[in-house]
Design a protein around this motif. Structure first.
Motif, short mmCIF file in Angstrom:
data_model
loop_
_atom_site.label_atom_id
_atom_site.label_comp_id
_atom_site.label_asym_id
_atom_site.label_seq_id
_atom_site.Cartn_x
_atom_site.Cartn_y
_atom_site.Cartn_z
N CYS A 443 55.69 0.58 59.05
CA CYS A 443 56.61 -0.51 59.33
C CYS A 443 57.92 0.09 59.84
O CYS A 443 58.38 1.09 59.30
CB CYS A 443 56.85 -1.29 58.04
SG CYS A 443 58.25 -2.42 58.13
N GLN A 445 60.80 -1.01 59.52
CA GLN A 445 61.83 -1.16 58.49
C GLN A 445 61.56 -0.28 57.28
O GLN A 445 62.43 0.40 56.77
CB GLN A 445 61.91 -2.62 58.01
CG GLN A 445 62.14 -3.62 59.11
CD GLN A 445 63.39 -3.30 59.90
OE1 GLN A 445 64.45 -3.01 59.34
NE2 GLN A 445 63.27 -3.33 61.23
N CYS A 446 60.33 -0.34 56.77
CA CYS A 446 60.03 0.28 55.48
C CYS A 446 59.36 1.63 55.58
O CYS A 446 59.12 2.29 54.58
CB CYS A 446 59.16 -0.65 54.64
SG CYS A 446 59.72 -2.34 54.66
N CYS A 485 53.80 -6.05 57.28
CA CYS A 485 54.19 -5.09 56.26
C CYS A 485 54.08 -5.73 54.89
O CYS A 485 54.62 -6.81 54.66
CB CYS A 485 55.62 -4.63 56.51
SG CYS A 485 56.27 -3.66 55.16
N CYS A 488 57.99 -6.02 53.54
CA CYS A 488 59.00 -6.90 54.11
C CYS A 488 58.41 -8.04 54.93
O CYS A 488 59.13 -8.86 55.48
CB CYS A 488 59.97 -6.10 54.98
SG CYS A 488 59.20 -5.53 56.50
#
Ligand code: ANZ
Ligand code: ZN
Length: 829
Positions: A443, A445-446, A485, A488
Motif C-alpha cells: 500500500c 500509505q501503509c 489495503c 487503510c
C-alpha cells in the motif's frame, strides 16, 4: 485355477477387491503401534518413470511387511503439484497449468494403482489444491510475524531461461538444476525464510540422526559449513573505520601482506583514489559480478584483481598493505574481505605472484624444515605448523597462536573469535505463476501489509492467459493484483511472487496425518500420533534441498506449537538410480523404459519383483530385459507349484508339528523355517529384498524336489503345504497379486495381507547330527558326522571327501557307493 500364470487375469481383480475392502485405509489408534512409512511424493510430470516404480515398490514392500507384523501403518500418497514444468507445458500445448497438472495426476494415479501399491488413497491431496496451500499461507503469516519471513535485497541466482530466481541449493555447478542453463547474479528484492536462525540446531541434530545415511548427514554438514575463526579489523592508512575480515588462520596474521575485497564490497567505491582506477575497477567489478559465485571460489579460477590505490595497516606488523579488489572473494561469505597471506594460502599465492606482491613466510612445519625461503616458493604451505617471524608469538603452534593472537587483538578491540556459516537464508520468492501466492499487500500509505488471516486464502487466479515468453501473468492480471489495503482501505497491490515449491514439500508429510482437517493446517492429536515419519524413502538428490528445508520447517512448526517433534524423519533410505546401458535412465539420454509397457507385457508383480531382486536398494539398479523375464519365469514357477499340486495341497492343513519327521521331510521343514528367518531379517534389518527373494527361490527348489521324491502321505502333504504357504506369505509384500490369488486358491477366505507374518521356530533351525560309519570294500575305515536327514547324494559326497577315506581309496577307481541312510556308506573300489 488357470494352469498357467496370466497376471492379467488376477491383478486388476485383486486391486479392485483391496480397494473395495479399504484394506489400506488407516486410522490413528493409540492402542496400536504406529509406523509412518513415506516415499517422497512425485511431481506430476505426466507419467511415472522407473525411478518412481523402484522407490514406491521398496516402500510398498516395507508397508505390507509391517502391516503383517502387526503395525498400524500409515502409507499415504499425494502430488508435489506446483512448479514450472506445468507452465512451460501449458504454454506449449496452449492449455492451462491447472488442467495440465490435474490431468497428469489422474493419469499417474492410475499408473500407481496398476502397480498395486498399498496406499491409503483417502488421504491423497495435491499441493496446488487451495485446501492445502491456504495453510501454507497461514504459516507464512506466522513466520512473518516472528521475523522468520522477511523481504530483503540480495544478489540472487537468476535463470534467464526459467525466468526466475533460484535458491542456492538449486544451482548446481553454476547451472540451473532444472534446465541446466548458466545462472547469473542479479540484485533483487526477495522474500526469505530465516533458516539461519536455526543453523545451530540443524547442525546439532545431524549428529543425532542415527537412522540417516552418513553420506547425507555429511552433505548437510558441509552445506551448513560451520567455521570457527576470528574477525580482525585492519585500520585504514587514512583513518576512519577499518576493514573487517573473517579468517580461520589468525596464526598467519604476521604474513598478511595485502588485502582483498569482494567486488561488491561497499568500501570499493569509496576508496578508489583516481578516476583511472575507478574506471578500471568498475569494469572489473562488472565482469566479476557476471560470474557465478561458486565459480568464483573454485580452485581453477584465474585469480584476477585491481589495485584500489588505498592502503590499510596490519594490526600486528604495523606495515602498510595495499588494498585490492579480487574476483575470488565473495560478498556473501564472512565479511567480504580477506587478509591475504600469500605464503600460506594458494589463492593469495597465485595472486601475489601475478601482481608482484610481497610473500612472507610465517609458518613452518613442526620440525622447522621443509619449506624454502619466500623467493623460491613454488606453492603456498597451507598446513598448520610453528610460527616464525611473528614477534612474541614465534615458536607457538598454529593452534595456540590462533587463540593467543585473537586474544591479543581482542584486548585492543581489533579482533574477536567468531563463527561463520556457509548456510544462507532460503530465498523463497519465485517470479512464476504456478505457485502459492505470497500473502502480502503493498500500500502506498501503509507500506508492506500482511494479508489478515481471516482473508486467507489468497487464491491463485486460474482464469489467466499464460504469456508466451514464460513470464508470470500475475503482475498483469488486474483482477488479482488490484486490491484494497487491509489497514487503510485505500487502493493497494498484491505481491505477485509465488512461493518456491520446496515450501510445499516441507510439510506435506505432516498434512498426510490429517488431510481432511479443515479447522486448521494440522490436527495436533493425529499429527502427534503419526509423526515423525518412521521411515522415509527417496532419492539422494534431495540430500540438501528438500531434506534440509523440511527439517527447518518442522522446527518452526514446533516453535509455533503445531507439532511436538524436533525432526521430521527418523530413518532415511536413499535408493540408487535406475541405470540402463550404463547411463541413468532419462528422457534426455533416450534410454527410458516405460513402466506401462512393462506392466502390459509382464504384469505388475514381475516389474515389482525385478526392481527388488536386481540389486539392494541403496545401489544403482541396472535395467535388463532378461532380468525381467527371469522374474516372470520365477513367478510362473511358483504358480505351477500350486496349480499342478492343488488337490494334493488342499487335502491337508499346514504342518505345525515339532519336526519329528522322516529325513527328507525334515529337510524341507528346516528349509521352511530358515527361509522365514532369513526373509524376516533381510527385510526388517537391512531392506535387502534381493537376498530375501533368493532365499525364497531356494525354498521353491526344495519344494519341487520334495514333490518329485515324495509319495502323497498325509504327513508329506502337511509339510509341503506349510512350505508352500510360507513361500506365499514371504513373497506377498513384494508380489501381492499372485500371492493373494494363490493364497485364495489354497482355500483361504481371508486376504493374505491380513495374515500375521510367519514366525520361525528356533528348534526347526537346529540341525541334528548323526554319526555315519564309512566302509571301504566292506571294512570300517572312518566315521563322519553329517546333518540328520542328509540326502543320499550328500552322504556319498561327505564319505568320499573324508580325509581318511581318501587315503584308502588312493588313486583307485570308485566302482560303486552303497548308502544306507542315517547309518552307513560303503565304497567299493
Ligand atoms: C587468511 C588466511 C590465511 C586464510 C591462510 C586461509 C589461509 P572457511 O574454512 O571456508 O571458513 N575467506 C574468508 N572470507 C572469504 C570470502 N568472502 N571470499 C573468499 N574467501 C574468503 O574459509 C575461511 C577462509 O576463507 C578465511 O581464512 C579466508 O582466508 C577465506 F593461510 O584468511 B583465510
Ligand atoms: Zn494502506
Amino acid at each position: 485355477m488357470d494352469a498357467k500364470y496370466f497376471p492379467k487375469n488376477i491383478e486388476k481383480k485383486w486391486q479392485d477387491h483391496w480397494h473395495r475392502e479399504r484394506l489400506f485405509e488407516t486410522r490413528a489408534d493409540p492402542a496400536l503401534k504406529k509406523f509412518y512409512l513415506l516415499e517422497m511424493f512425485p511431481y506430476p510430470s505426466g507419467r511415472i518413470h522407473m525411478g518412481h516404480v523402484r522407490n514406491y515398490t521398496i516402500g510398498d514392500v516395507v508397508a505390507r511387511f509391517l502391516r503383517m507384523q502387526g503395525y498400524n501403518v500409515l502409507h499415504p500418497m499425494g502430488w508435489d503439484a506446483f512448479g514450472m514444468p506445468a507452465e512451460n507445458a501449458a504454454i506449449k500445448a496452449k492449455t492451462h497449468p491447472a488442467k495440465w497438472t490435474y490431468d497428469n495426476i489422474d493419469y499417474m494415479r492410475g499408473q500407481l494403482q496398476k502397480l498395486g501399491f498399498s496406499y491409503d488413497w483417502s488421504r491423497e491431496f495435491a499441493t496446488c489444491d487451495v485446501s492445502y496451500y491456504r495453510w501454507e499461507q497461514l504459516f507464512f503469516l506466522k513466520m512473518y510475524e516472528r521475523g522468520l519471513a522477511y523481504k530483503g535485497s540480495a544478489y540472487v541466482n537468476w535463470c534467464g531461461t526459467c525466468q526466475t530466481v533460484l535458491a542456492n541449493e538449486q544451482v548446481e555447478g553454476g547451472a540451473c538444476w532444472r534446465c541446466d542453463q548458466p545462472v547469473v547474479q542479479k540484485e533483487m528484492e526477495q522474500w526469505f525464510f530465516k533458516i539461519t536462525a536455526y543453523v545451530e540446531e540443524l547442525l546439532d541434530y545431524t549428529f543425532k540422526l542415527p537412522g540417516w545415511p552418513e553420506r547425507v548427514l555429511a552433505m548437510q554438514q558441509n552445506w551448513i559449513g560451520k567455521s570457527l575463526g576470528s574477525e580482525i579489523i585492519f585500520p585504514m592508512e587514512s583513518g576512519g573505520a577499518g576493514i573487517k575480515v573473517f579468517t580461520t588462520r589468525a596464526d598467519t596474521l604476521f604474513g598478511a601482506t595485502f588485502m582483498s575485497l569482494a567486488p561488491e564490497h561497499p568500501l570499493v567505491a569509496e576508496i578508489c583514489r583516481t578516476a583511472v582506477q575507478r574506471d578500471a575497477i568498475e569494469a572489473f567489478v562488472e565482469r566479476a559480478k557476471q560470474a557465478q559465485r561458486s565459480d568464483r571460489t573454485a580452485d581453477l579460477l584465474e585469480k584476477e584483481g585491481v589495485f584500489t590505490g588505498s592502503y590499510c595497516i596490519n594490526p600486528m606488523t604495523q606495515e602498510k598493505m595495499p588494498i585490492y579488489v579480487a574476483n575470488f572473494v565473495v560478498m556473501e561469505y564472512g565479511t567480504g574481505a580477506v587478509m591475504a597471506v600469500p605464503a600460506h594460502d594458494q589463492r593469495d599465492f597465485e595472486f601475489a605472484r601475478k601482481y608482484g606482491l610481497p610473500i612472507k613466510v610465517v609458518i613452518k612445519p613442526e620440525d622447522l624444515t621443509g619449506i624454502p625461503p619466500a623467493e623460491s616458493l613454488t606453492e603456498a604451505y597451507e598446513e598448520d605448523g610453528v610460527l616464525v617471524d611473528s614477534g612474541t608469538f614465534s615458536g607457538m603452534t598454529s593452534a595456540r597462536a590462533r587463540e593467543a593472537i585473537t586474544a591479543a587483538l581482542a584486548g585492543r578491540e581489533q579482533g574477536r573469535q567468531t563463527v561463520q556459516y556457509r548456510l544462507r537464508d532460503w530465498g523463497i520468492s519465485r517470479q512464476r505463476y504456478w505457485g502459492a501466492p505470497i500473502p502480502i499487500i503493498y500500500c502506498d500509505q501503509c507500506g508492506t501489509v500482511p494479508v489478515p488471516e481471516a482473508d486467507l486464502p489468497v487464491v491463485l487466479p486460474t482464469d489467466v492467459a499464460m504469456l508466451p515468453n514464460g513470464a508470470s501473468p500475475l503482475p498483469v492480471c488486474e483482477a488479482f493484483n488490484r486490491t484494497v489495503c487491509p489497514q487503510c482501505a485505500g487502493p493497494a497491490r498484491r505481491e505477485t511472487d509465488t512461493m518456491d515449491t520446496f515450501v510445499e514439500s516441507s510439510w506435506y508429510f505432516a498434512r498426510f496425518a490429517c488431510a481432511d482437517y479443515t479447522a486448521g493446517p494440522l490436527d495436533k492429536e493425529r499429527v502427534d500420533y503419526w509423526l515423525p515419519v518412521d521411515q522415509y524413502i527417496g532419492g539422494i538428490e534431495h540430500a540438501v534441498l528438500h531434506l534440509l528445508y523440511s527439517r527447518f520447517f518442522v522446527k518452526v512448526l514446533r516453535d509455533m506449537g503445531y507439532v511436538d517433534m524436533d525432526e521430521p524423519f527418523l530413518n532415511l533410505l536413499t535408493q540408487g538410480m535406475v541405470i540402463k546401458d550404463g547411463a541413468k535412465m532419462s528422457k534426455s539420454k533416450g534410454n527410458v523404459v516405460d513402466p506401462d509397457e512393462m506392466i502390459e507385457a509382464y504384469g505388475a508383480d514381475t516389474v515389482r519383483l525385478f526392481c527388488l531382486f536386481a540389486s539392494p536398494p541403496e545401489r544403482d539398479l541396472d535395467w535388463s530385459e532378461q532380468g525381467v523375464e527371469g522374474s516372470f519365469r520365477f513367478l510362473a514357477r511358483v504358480w505351477r507349484m500350486v496349480a499342478e499340486n492343488l488337490d494334493h495341497l488342499r487335502a491337508a492343513p499346514a504342518y505345525a508339528g515339532n519336526g519329528d519327521l522322516p529325513a527328507d521331510l525334515l529337510e524341507l521343514h528346516r528349509k521352511t523355517h530358515q527361509t522365514i528367518k532369513k526373509v524376516t531379517e533381510d527385510i526388517r534389518d537391512r531392506f535387502h529384498f534381493n537376498t530375501a527373494i533368493a532365499a525364497v527361490m531356494e525354498l521353491v527348489n526344495q519344494i519341487y524336489q520334495t514333490l518329485e521324491n515324495n509319495g502323497k502321505s498325509g504327513e508329506s502333504r502337511r509339510v509341503l503345504r506349510k512350505a508352500v504357504e510360507t513361500v506365499i506369505l514371504c513373497i506377498s509384500p513384494m508380489v501381492p497379486h499372485i500371492a493373494e490369488e494363490l493364497w485364495r486358491c489354497l482355500g483361504h477366505q481371508e486376504s493374505v495381507m491380513k495374515m500375521p507374518w510367519p514366525a520361525w521356530s528356533e528348534q526347526a533351525l537346529k540341525t541334528e547330527e548323526t554319526l555315519i560309519v564309512v566302509q571301504v570294500n566292506g571294512k570300517l575305515r572312518s566315521r563322519i558326522t553329517v546333518p540328520s536327514g542328509a540326502t543320499e547324494e550328500a552322504l556319498r559326497r561327505a564319505a568320499v571327501d573324508d580325509g581318511k577315506i581318501q587315503d584308502f581309496i588312493g588313486g583307485k577307481k570308485v566302482k560303486k557307493v552303497v548308502v544306507v541312510p542315517n547309518k552307513l556308506v560303503n565304497i567299493v573300489v
